[in-house]
Design a protein around this motif. Structure first.
Motif, PDB file in Angstrom:
ATOM      1  N   PHE A 161      -9.569 -22.377 -10.936  1.00  0.00           N
ATOM      2  CA  PHE A 161      -8.127 -22.170 -10.779  1.00  0.00           C
ATOM      3  C   PHE A 161      -7.552 -21.478 -12.020  1.00  0.00           C
ATOM      4  N   GLY A 162      -7.988 -21.896 -13.195  1.00  0.00           N
ATOM      5  CA  GLY A 162      -7.476 -21.334 -14.439  1.00  0.00           C
ATOM      6  C   GLY A 162      -7.875 -19.897 -14.688  1.00  0.00           C
ATOM      7  N   GLN A 163      -8.811 -19.369 -13.909  1.00  0.00           N
ATOM      8  CA  GLN A 163      -9.259 -17.993 -14.096  1.00  0.00           C
ATOM      9  C   GLN A 163      -8.372 -16.979 -13.386  1.00  0.00           C
ATOM     10  N   ARG A 164      -7.512 -17.428 -12.495  1.00  0.00           N
ATOM     11  CA  ARG A 164      -6.659 -16.472 -11.789  1.00  0.00           C
ATOM     12  C   ARG A 164      -5.595 -15.921 -12.730  1.00  0.00           C
ATOM     13  N   ASP A 165      -5.193 -14.692 -12.474  1.00  0.00           N
ATOM     14  CA  ASP A 165      -4.158 -14.057 -13.289  1.00  0.00           C
ATOM     15  C   ASP A 165      -2.771 -14.537 -12.875  1.00  0.00           C
ATOM     16  N   SER A 166      -2.549 -14.614 -11.581  1.00  0.00           N
ATOM     17  CA  SER A 166      -1.255 -15.038 -11.055  1.00  0.00           C
ATOM     18  C   SER A 166      -1.437 -15.394  -9.582  1.00  0.00           C
ATOM     19  N   ALA A 167      -0.436 -16.041  -9.031  1.00  0.00           N
ATOM     20  CA  ALA A 167      -0.468 -16.373  -7.607  1.00  0.00           C
ATOM     21  C   ALA A 167       0.957 -16.588  -7.126  1.00  0.00           C
ATOM     22  N   LEU A 168       1.126 -16.436  -5.841  1.00  0.00           N
ATOM     23  CA  LEU A 168       2.428 -16.693  -5.231  1.00  0.00           C
ATOM     24  C   LEU A 168       2.244 -17.081  -3.780  1.00  0.00           C
ATOM     25  N   ILE A 169       3.306 -17.643  -3.228  1.00  0.00           N
ATOM     26  CA  ILE A 169       3.326 -17.962  -1.800  1.00  0.00           C
ATOM     27  C   ILE A 169       4.594 -17.363  -1.218  1.00  0.00           C
ATOM     28  N   HIS A 170       4.551 -17.110   0.072  1.00  0.00           N
ATOM     29  CA  HIS A 170       5.704 -16.536   0.766  1.00  0.00           C
ATOM     30  C   HIS A 170       5.890 -17.252   2.095  1.00  0.00           C
ATOM     31  N   PHE A 171       7.106 -17.754   2.317  1.00  0.00           N
ATOM     32  CA  PHE A 171       7.484 -18.331   3.606  1.00  0.00           C
ATOM     33  C   PHE A 171       8.421 -17.352   4.292  1.00  0.00           C
ATOM     34  N   PRO A 172       7.991 -16.744   5.417  1.00  0.00           N
ATOM     35  CA  PRO A 172       8.900 -15.857   6.142  1.00  0.00           C
ATOM     36  C   PRO A 172       9.960 -16.684   6.869  1.00  0.00           C
ATOM     37  N   SER A 173      11.004 -16.015   7.354  1.00  0.00           N
ATOM     38  CA  SER A 173      12.004 -16.745   8.139  1.00  0.00           C
ATOM     39  C   SER A 173      11.375 -17.138   9.470  1.00  0.00           C
ATOM     40  N   HIS A 174      11.783 -18.298   9.983  1.00  0.00           N
ATOM     41  CA  HIS A 174      11.189 -18.838  11.200  1.00  0.00           C
ATOM     42  C   HIS A 174      12.280 -19.280  12.164  1.00  0.00           C
ATOM     43  N   GLU A 175      11.982 -19.155  13.427  1.00  0.00           N
ATOM     44  CA  GLU A 175      12.873 -19.675  14.464  1.00  0.00           C
ATOM     45  C   GLU A 175      12.673 -21.179  14.597  1.00  0.00           C
ATOM     46  N   SER A 176      11.442 -21.630  14.463  1.00  0.00           N
ATOM     47  CA  SER A 176      11.100 -23.039  14.628  1.00  0.00           C
ATOM     48  C   SER A 176      11.387 -23.799  13.334  1.00  0.00           C
ATOM     49  N   VAL A 177      11.750 -25.061  13.478  1.00  0.00           N
ATOM     50  CA  VAL A 177      11.962 -25.887  12.293  1.00  0.00           C
ATOM     51  C   VAL A 177      10.732 -26.733  11.973  1.00  0.00           C
ATOM     52  N   THR A 178       9.727 -26.689  12.829  1.00  0.00           N
ATOM     53  CA  THR A 178       8.525 -27.485  12.554  1.00  0.00           C
ATOM     54  C   THR A 178       7.259 -26.641  12.474  1.00  0.00           C
ATOM     55  N   ASN A 179       7.082 -25.670  13.346  1.00  0.00           N
ATOM     56  CA  ASN A 179       5.874 -24.840  13.351  1.00  0.00           C
ATOM     57  C   ASN A 179       6.167 -23.540  12.629  1.00  0.00           C
ATOM     58  N   ILE A 180       5.657 -23.448  11.405  1.00  0.00           N
ATOM     59  CA  ILE A 180       5.930 -22.283  10.580  1.00  0.00           C
ATOM     60  C   ILE A 180       4.617 -21.790   9.969  1.00  0.00           C
ATOM     61  N   SER A 181       4.688 -20.733   9.202  1.00  0.00           N
ATOM     62  CA  SER A 181       3.507 -20.226   8.509  1.00  0.00           C
ATOM     63  C   SER A 181       3.893 -19.924   7.070  1.00  0.00           C
ATOM     64  N   TYR A 182       2.887 -19.787   6.249  1.00  0.00           N
ATOM     65  CA  TYR A 182       3.128 -19.283   4.905  1.00  0.00           C
ATOM     66  C   TYR A 182       1.915 -18.496   4.459  1.00  0.00           C
ATOM     67  N   SER A 183       2.160 -17.546   3.569  1.00  0.00           N
ATOM     68  CA  SER A 183       1.104 -16.680   3.062  1.00  0.00           C
ATOM     69  C   SER A 183       0.899 -16.945   1.583  1.00  0.00           C
ATOM     70  N   ARG A 184      -0.344 -16.768   1.157  1.00  0.00           N
ATOM     71  CA  ARG A 184      -0.694 -16.930  -0.245  1.00  0.00           C
ATOM     72  C   ARG A 184      -1.276 -15.617  -0.748  1.00  0.00           C
ATOM     73  N   GLY A 185      -0.949 -15.296  -1.974  1.00  0.00           N
ATOM     74  CA  GLY A 185      -1.530 -14.132  -2.627  1.00  0.00           C
ATOM     75  C   GLY A 185      -1.928 -14.510  -4.032  1.00  0.00           C
ATOM     76  N   LEU A 186      -3.128 -14.119  -4.418  1.00  0.00           N
ATOM     77  CA  LEU A 186      -3.536 -14.408  -5.789  1.00  0.00           C
ATOM     78  C   LEU A 186      -4.233 -13.197  -6.377  1.00  0.00           C
ATOM     79  N   ARG A 187      -4.035 -13.057  -7.682  1.00  0.00           N
ATOM     80  CA  ARG A 187      -4.666 -11.962  -8.412  1.00  0.00           C
ATOM     81  C   ARG A 187      -5.747 -12.556  -9.300  1.00  0.00           C
ATOM     82  N   LEU A 188      -6.963 -12.057  -9.104  1.00  0.00           N
ATOM     83  CA  LEU A 188      -8.112 -12.505  -9.881  1.00  0.00           C
ATOM     84  C   LEU A 188      -8.902 -11.268 -10.273  1.00  0.00           C
TER      85      LEU A 188
END
Length: 188
Positions: free
Chosen positions: A59-86
């Motif tokens: 984990f400590g070897q990564r340069d950076s990371a982020l997550i993104h939650f897009p807007s969703h119609e549902s309040v329970t079933n959603i998605s999120y994306s992860r991006g990391l730079r290594l």
């Protein structure tokens, strides 16, 4: 005169009570019910700890990371994306999740034995996420924020939460390292 002393005592006592350090139970409580609209957007990884030391080293070897939650119609079933730079390369993934209050579970394999709880914080634009991985085999605790860098007291709170969870000291990301740009398909 007695009334003046009593009022002074109460004011001093009240300020001491409100400035008392939080207990581990308070520091590791789940956040209030999460509104998916408050999750929307991009969050930069500030730091994290993993109970399994070889993974914490990776984990400590990564340069950076982020997550993104897009807007969703549902309040329970959603998605999120992860991006990391290594090593200068960006890697991305997306997960579908079911949100229930301040917790979520992953939909489908291989993460079906993992779950996450959003933990309370005094930081107004922070998102502490405590993951139970492989049915309790590992614990991952990450701190995300809308900002790249936090104040020292905000970092101190996270370090105290990590200590309360009896996890190894956290690794913090370098806020000067470049974040990965989001591919357009992960933002929709």
């Amino acid at each position: 005169m007695l009334l003046h002393k009593l009022v002074s005592f109460l004011l001093i006592f009240t300020s001491l009570v409100y400035s008392a350090p939080l207990t581990c139970e308070q520091l590791t409580q789940p956040a209030e019910r999460i509104d998916p609209r408050n999750l929307e957007g991009t969050w930069a990884l500030i730091g994290g700890s993993i109970s399994y030391l070889p993974y914490l080293e990776i984990f400590g070897q990564r340069d950076s990371a982020l997550i993104h939650f897009p807007s969703h119609e549902s309040v329970t079933n959603i998605s999120y994306s992860r991006g990391l730079r290594l090593d200068g390369k960006c890697m991305y993934s997306t997960s579908n999740i079911t949100l229930n209050g301040s917790r979520f579970t992953f939909d489908g394999t291989p993460a079906e034995n993992s779950s996450c709880v959003f933990v309370r914080t005094s930081c107004s634009d922070c998102l502490p996420m405590l993951f139970d991985v492989d049915s309790g085999q590992r614990t991952h605790f990450y701190l995300f924020s809308r900002r790249r860098g936090l104040e020292q007291d905000e970092k101190n709170e996270f370090m105290e939460q990590v200590r309360c969870l009896q996890m190894p000291p956290p690794v913090f990301m370098d806020p000067t390292k470049q974040l990965c740009p989001w591919p357009e398909e992960t933002l929709n």
